[in-house]
Structures are given as C-alpha cells and as structure tokens.
Design an enzyme around this catalytic site. Sequence first.
Site, PDB file in Angstrom:
ATOM      1  N   LYS A 114      84.749  24.214  92.660  1.00  0.00           N
ATOM      2  CA  LYS A 114      84.505  24.112  91.217  1.00  0.00           C
ATOM      3  C   LYS A 114      85.739  24.519  90.417  1.00  0.00           C
ATOM      4  O   LYS A 114      86.007  23.980  89.350  1.00  0.00           O
ATOM      5  CB  LYS A 114      83.297  24.962  90.827  1.00  0.00           C
ATOM      6  CG  LYS A 114      81.974  24.408  91.354  1.00  0.00           C
ATOM      7  CD  LYS A 114      80.798  25.256  90.890  1.00  0.00           C
ATOM      8  CE  LYS A 114      79.468  24.658  91.321  1.00  0.00           C
ATOM      9  NZ  LYS A 114      79.257  24.700  92.765  1.00  0.00           N
ATOM     10  N   GLU A 153      81.211  32.042  83.618  1.00  0.00           N
ATOM     11  CA  GLU A 153      81.251  31.193  82.433  1.00  0.00           C
ATOM     12  C   GLU A 153      80.085  31.534  81.517  1.00  0.00           C
ATOM     13  O   GLU A 153      79.131  32.206  81.926  1.00  0.00           O
ATOM     14  CB  GLU A 153      81.229  29.709  82.812  1.00  0.00           C
ATOM     15  CG  GLU A 153      79.993  29.247  83.537  1.00  0.00           C
ATOM     16  CD  GLU A 153      80.087  27.798  84.015  1.00  0.00           C
ATOM     17  OE1 GLU A 153      81.213  27.299  84.238  1.00  0.00           O
ATOM     18  OE2 GLU A 153      79.027  27.169  84.179  1.00  0.00           O
ATOM     19  N   HIS A 155      67.004  26.053  90.921  1.00  0.00           N
ATOM     20  CA  HIS A 155      68.260  25.373  90.575  1.00  0.00           C
ATOM     21  C   HIS A 155      68.459  24.079  91.363  1.00  0.00           C
ATOM     22  O   HIS A 155      69.561  23.543  91.423  1.00  0.00           O
ATOM     23  CB  HIS A 155      69.479  26.283  90.794  1.00  0.00           C
ATOM     24  CG  HIS A 155      69.473  27.524  89.962  1.00  0.00           C
ATOM     25  ND1 HIS A 155      69.635  27.514  88.592  1.00  0.00           N
ATOM     26  CD2 HIS A 155      69.313  28.822  90.312  1.00  0.00           C
ATOM     27  CE1 HIS A 155      69.582  28.750  88.137  1.00  0.00           C
ATOM     28  NE2 HIS A 155      69.381  29.555  89.159  1.00  0.00           N
ATOM     29  N   ARG A 211      79.777  11.866  96.621  1.00  0.00           N
ATOM     30  CA  ARG A 211      78.925  11.135  97.570  1.00  0.00           C
ATOM     31  C   ARG A 211      77.849  10.389  96.797  1.00  0.00           C
ATOM     32  O   ARG A 211      77.745  10.529  95.575  1.00  0.00           O
ATOM     33  CB  ARG A 211      78.255  12.118  98.530  1.00  0.00           C
ATOM     34  CG  ARG A 211      77.506  13.218  97.781  1.00  0.00           C
ATOM     35  CD  ARG A 211      76.703  14.130  98.663  1.00  0.00           C
ATOM     36  NE  ARG A 211      76.324  15.353  97.996  1.00  0.00           N
ATOM     37  CZ  ARG A 211      75.319  15.480  97.137  1.00  0.00           C
ATOM     38  NH1 ARG A 211      74.595  14.432  96.823  1.00  0.00           N
ATOM     39  NH2 ARG A 211      75.035  16.647  96.578  1.00  0.00           N
TER      40      ARG A 211
END
Length: 480
Positions: A115, A199, A234, A291
């Site tokens: 990330k 974040e 999640h 993908r």
Amino acid sequence: MRKLLVANRGEIAIRVMKTAQKMGIKTVAVFSTADRNAPHVKFADEAVCIGEPPSNQSYLRGDKIIEVAKKLHVDAIHPGYGFLSENASFAELCEQNNIIFIGPRSKAIKIMGSKLAAKEAVKHYNIPMVPGIDEAIIDVSKAKEIAKEIGFPILIKASAGGGGKGMRVVDKESDLESQMNRAISEATSAFGDGSVFIEKYVTSPRHIEIQIMADSHGNVLHFFERECSIQRRHQKVIEEAPSSVLTPELREKMGDAAIKVAKSCDYLGAGTVEFLLDANHNFYFLEMNTRLQVEHPVSEIIAGVDLVELQIKIARGEALSMKQEDLKIHGHALELRVYAEDPLNDFLPSVGHLDVYKLPVGEGIRVDNGFEEGMDIPIYYDPMISKLITYGKSREEAIQLMIKAIDNYNIEGVKTTLPFGKYVFEHEAFVSGNFDTHFVKKYYSPEVLKQQTEIEARIAALIAVKQYVEDKNLVRLPNQ
C-alpha cells in the site's frame, strides 16, 4: 494459445475454463486430494493432482504448478483470484519458463502489493488520497504525533495486507498504543510483514471500485464502478453495479483516476482500483488489486463484455478492440457471495456435507458455482460456495429477482449467507441506497435475522397447511 492451465479451484476455475473452451483453448485443472471429485476437475480437458489439502502443499506450490504446465505443454496460466494471483515471484517463474502469466507483469504486482509503494507510485498523478503518512511506522510516540496532526479517529493499516487483517480504527489517543501493537502483531502473523501506516479514518465511507483493463499497446479502459460497501469483518459480501450514488460526472472523474493509477505502474490486463467515497462524495485512492476480482460478473453484465476473454486476448498480445466512448451501462446487476458461514454465529465458517444443493434458474439469474449435491465443504480453503448474480433493467428489478433467487436456492447441510443476503436486499437502507460500509454494524444482528427467519418459517407453514386443506377438499368434491 492452445492450452491453458487454471491455477485455482472451485467456481473461479470453472468460470475461466468456460471462456477458454468458448475460445477453442484446451484446459488443464490442478487439484489437491481434497478436491479430487470437485466439479472443476471434471470440467477440464485434463486434470493433475498437485498435493495434499493444505494450500501450502498444493494450490500455493508454484513450482509444482509450473512442473505440470511444462509436462503438459501448457502455453499460459490463469491464476484466478486468491492463492498465487498476486504473487510476483510466481509471475516471474512463469516468465522464466516461457509460460504466459495471464495477469500483470511482476513489477506492477510488487508496486501495488504494498500500500505504501502504491501511494508513492500514484502521488505524481494528482489522485486524491486520505490524509496520513506515506511511510511504515512502528514507533508509538511518533504515531501519536501524527495522529494528533491529522485528528482522531485514525485508521492503522498493514502495508502488505488485505481482507481487514492488521487493520484497527482508533477513536482516542489512550487506545493508540494497544491497537497499534495488535495491528503490528496481526500483520506479522498474516503477511510476514509487520509494517503499518496511519491515515485519517473516513467516517460513513462507501467502498467504490473501478474495473480497468490495459493492453500492451498503451490502451487503458475502465468498465465503470462497483459498489462494495456491504461488508462483514472488512470483507465484501454483496456487490452491485453501477453504484446508486454516483453521478455521470463523478463516475467519469473516478474512471479517469483509475486509468491514471493503472498507468502509474505500467499495468497490463485486468485490475481493480479501489476508492473510499465520503459523505460529501469526495473520493480517495485506497489500493489496487492486481487480478480479476470475485465480483467481476456484475461489471461484465452491465458493460456487456467477457472480462476473462479480454484478459486472454491481452495476454496473447492483442489490442483492446473497443474505445471508452463505446462502453455504456446497461441495466443493473447484483451479486451475493454465498459462503458456508453461519450469520447467526458471527459469520464463522460452517463446514459440512451438502445434503441438498439445488441452484435457482431463470432469466436474469446467473450462478457462478463450484459445488454439487453430496459434496463436503473442505475446511482448508475460503468457504465461498458460489456467487449468486441477478440482472434487471433497473435496480429495483434486480433486487426483486435476487430475493426470488435466494428463496429458490436450496441448500441443506451447512449454514450459508443466503438468509443474511435476503435480510440486506429487503432492508430499507439498502433499497433506498442510503447505506455505507457500517451497514452490518448499524442494522444487523443475529437476533434480528433469527426473528425474521422464524416469521418466514411460520408463514411458510401456514401456506402449506392452507394448501393441504384446499387439496383435501378438492379430493373430496367428486364424492359429494
């Protein structure tokens, strides 16, 4: 390309093989001993056992898969999703053995697999990102400084992660140290990499992703968006296309941003760029999945394309035959992931025997399926049984068709997410389109679902009794 090996199992293996066969390409299945009698093994032209049930002894053994591919003179390998699909080393191994890897180049997989590296790659393209830091951190005191600067609540995320692992929401400073230690520990355990970053936590977010496809001739297209906000732990469980909240202008902006993300890493093939959309419809880059996605069928349906066919053609070196302006949205599509999970027990896996397994059929219904009646759900793999997809001219039509399809999907022997899906599709918040990623937390509880299931069972019993009485009366009539 004459022969294709699918390095996967279940519904996605069959999905890929169907397109390959339609294109006149022979197919090879690989399987573990647990999957010896699985439908994907029977469906392929050839099938080879590659090891014992645990995936690290079978489906994750890239060396064994390459060995099979070379022995059977395979031209290309399609990794599906999961397992080796985002493994840069496996993509390189294919390249080294002159086997086409149907996916991006290893460099793009590496960049977007982290990330932090992904954020670094896209920041030169003026793509909006959630406020935070773009470096790994393990120092708690430094984390506290950053958190104060961007403001609570914050989100701690594993750099190498996915699927909600190594992710923690922190509402106040006093919880930061313990939650950060937990995130680092979980990330280390799940990915072998404990690096995390911080974040700003976007409240009331929607999870919107854009399907892209890039060829080796410099063309990159987007195939509109998917709404993936209905999640548990999640992880997505319901998806739809298009989103009910995007305006044409916002769709175009997000599509352009997704294309720029693809260009930032010299992308090739199918990929998905994920964004968070806040309550004010500001969007932020989240990550890129290198993908085919589980939820790709809803994009195929509304865009009128076969994404696997496009993947194969691009891997053969062909250019995309359509232009962005040729693509239009047609109707609305929904997908429910049918997992062998118990929605009354925190969605824990419900492995067991499929005593009864009958699929719904009809116009506007598609089931990407990997099981059949009499099979066992193995404990070694992701518990997804199938994907139930419906299509209608409007969102309302697709929802009603989905509810009917759920009612006609007969599974006995294991608990599934079908009752949860029906609960969502009938819920006012979903029907109105006024929901976000907190849907489950806000509206769902096992008690509510249990109560609804009991009411439906009582109604079904009353209908059965009424039908019985009517049938009995009809039988008596000739004697009167």
